[in-house]
Design a protein around this motif. Structure first.
Motif, PDB file in Angstrom:
ATOM      1  N   GLY A 115       3.582 -18.646 -22.488  1.00 39.01           N
ATOM      2  CA  GLY A 115       2.795 -17.898 -21.517  1.00 39.01           C
ATOM      3  C   GLY A 115       3.606 -17.069 -20.549  1.00 39.01           C
ATOM      4  O   GLY A 115       3.029 -16.356 -19.715  1.00 39.01           O
ATOM      5  N   LEU A 154       3.020 -14.076 -16.106  1.00 41.25           N
ATOM      6  CA  LEU A 154       2.433 -15.345 -16.513  1.00 41.25           C
ATOM      7  C   LEU A 154       1.038 -15.089 -17.061  1.00 41.25           C
ATOM      8  O   LEU A 154       0.214 -14.446 -16.396  1.00 41.25           O
ATOM      9  N   THR A 155       0.772 -15.577 -18.270  1.00 41.77           N
ATOM     10  CA  THR A 155      -0.548 -15.455 -18.885  1.00 41.77           C
ATOM     11  C   THR A 155      -1.158 -16.835 -19.040  1.00 41.77           C
ATOM     12  O   THR A 155      -0.561 -17.724 -19.664  1.00 41.77           O
ATOM     13  N   GLN A 156      -2.335 -17.032 -18.442  1.00 43.03           N
ATOM     14  CA  GLN A 156      -3.073 -18.283 -18.537  1.00 43.03           C
ATOM     15  C   GLN A 156      -4.526 -17.965 -18.867  1.00 43.03           C
ATOM     16  O   GLN A 156      -5.278 -17.475 -18.020  1.00 43.03           O
ATOM     17  N   GLN A 160      -3.796 -12.830 -16.031  1.00 42.02           N
ATOM     18  CA  GLN A 160      -2.384 -12.482 -16.060  1.00 42.02           C
ATOM     19  C   GLN A 160      -1.919 -12.182 -14.635  1.00 42.02           C
ATOM     20  O   GLN A 160      -2.599 -11.457 -13.890  1.00 42.02           O
TER      21      GLN A 160
END
Length: 357
Positions: A115, A154-156, A160
């Motif tokens: 991520g 950060l990708t959750q 983003q």
């Protein structure tokens, strides 16, 4: 439509009875592109229309080029992915007299792990699925978010969050000198922050982004913010709509040189939009009608680009395209011209052949 070659390389310690401890997967891709471009009007020739440009008395030129050809490599090693890409656009070393040489230009170089994305790639503001299919590289750049830069993201899930490379593009307050004084970027010490939300389904996808910036040229602190909406929407059959809307203190993030961050020490506000409709005539042949425009408040720039094209796949990997369009500058008070507004337009036609590797 891209054909990619996969190469598997086993790296590790071997014994008589053991398998490789680790394995990396390499994917090679890109394309070869040949262009024939004719421009006629009073805006100086560009290999592709950006949001910049200068008005001339006459600009009539034909240019053949293969500099947009592109090569990339992806590497996957367990949970780690890397990607690097180069092309040759805008990096001329020679000319028509001497060899027409072009230097490799880094487009992307980044790492992804659980991520986290780190390196140079599209800004989080950019939704690349909302780019129109065009012969002119990038399409209506004047109305799009089109920035590549170094970042940590950060990708959750659908969210983003990113910190991106800060850079203040603009001019200082008026001085007694005749020439504009460009801002010194030595005070770019606070990263730009972007928050983005994505949603997708069978209908297509949409993204909403917010940009937050702290600009401190010559120790004059200014806070900027802006919003961006981008979408790729399916319509009838295989047809689709590409859409982008932008507003705020976006500066260099939108319009590709159509807007600056600060003008004469004053924070700039940008309004920009891009629309494209793509229609499939057959399984292999399609057309796009597109339009992009950016307007600014302080500098009072007004740039637009409209075009229409047709593409057909001669083979699954070989695409032939033809495009006509018009790029226009209708500034009320441009920093490019001290004594009179910059106004002009150029028409163009472009034939492209693209072979996907």
């Amino acid at each position: 439509m891209k054909l990619k070659t996969k190469i598997y390389l086993c790296i590790g310690l071997f014994s008589f009875f053991s398998a490789p401890l680790t394995a990396s997967e390499y994917l090679f891709g890109g394309f070869l592109k040949a262009n024939a471009r004719i421009v006629d009007g009073n805006i100086a020739f560009q290999d592709s229309w950006t949001g910049g440009g200068s008005v001339a008395e006459s600009a009539k030129r034909t240019q053949f080029s293969a500099a947009e050809s592109r090569f990339n490599m992806g590497i996957k090693h367990g949970d780690v992915t890397g990607f690097v890409e180069i092309d040759f656009a805008g990096s001329s070393q020679g000319n028509g007299v001497f060899s027409n040489s072009y230097s490799p230009r880094l487009r992307h170089a980044y790492i992804e792990y659980q991520g986290i994305t780190a390196g140079q790639t599209w800004s989080t503001m950019v939704n690349s699925s909302a780019f129109a299919e065009t012969a002119d590289l990038g399409g209506p750049l004047v109305g799009q978010a089109m920035v590549r830069q170094a970042l940590v993201k950060l990708t959750q899930g659908n969210w983003q969050l990113a910190l991106e490379n800060p850079y203040t593009y603009g001019t200082q307050p008026e001085t007694t000198t005749k020439d504009k004084q460009w801002i010194d970027t030595n005070n770019d010490y606070v990263p730009d922050a972007i928050i983005r939300y994505n949603q997708s389904g069978d209908w297509g996808n949409v993204s909403l982004s917010s940009l937050f910036r702290y600009l401190d040229p010559a120790n004059t602190a200014q806070f900027g913010a802006g919003v961006s909406l981008a979408a790729n929407l399916n319509t009838f059959g295989r047809d689709d709509i590409k859409l982008q809307l932008h507003y705020g203190n976006l500066g260099r993030y939108v319009g590709t040189d159509a807007a600056r961050d600060i003008i004469n020490g004053e924070l700039e506000t940008t309004t920009a939009a891009m629309f494209a409709y793509r229609h499939f005539w057959t399984e292999r042949t399609r057309s796009s009608l597109f339009y992009g425009r950016t307007k600014t408040d302080v500098e009072a720039t007004d740039r637009s680009h409209i075009g229409l094209n047709v593409f057909t796949n001669l083979t699954p990997a070989l695409v032939l395209g033809f495009e006509v369009g018009r790029y226009q500058i209708n500034d009320a008070n441009s920093s490019y011209h001290q004594t009179f507004p910059a106004q002009g337009a150029s028409n163009y036609a472009q034939l492209s052949m693209q072979f996907h590797l």
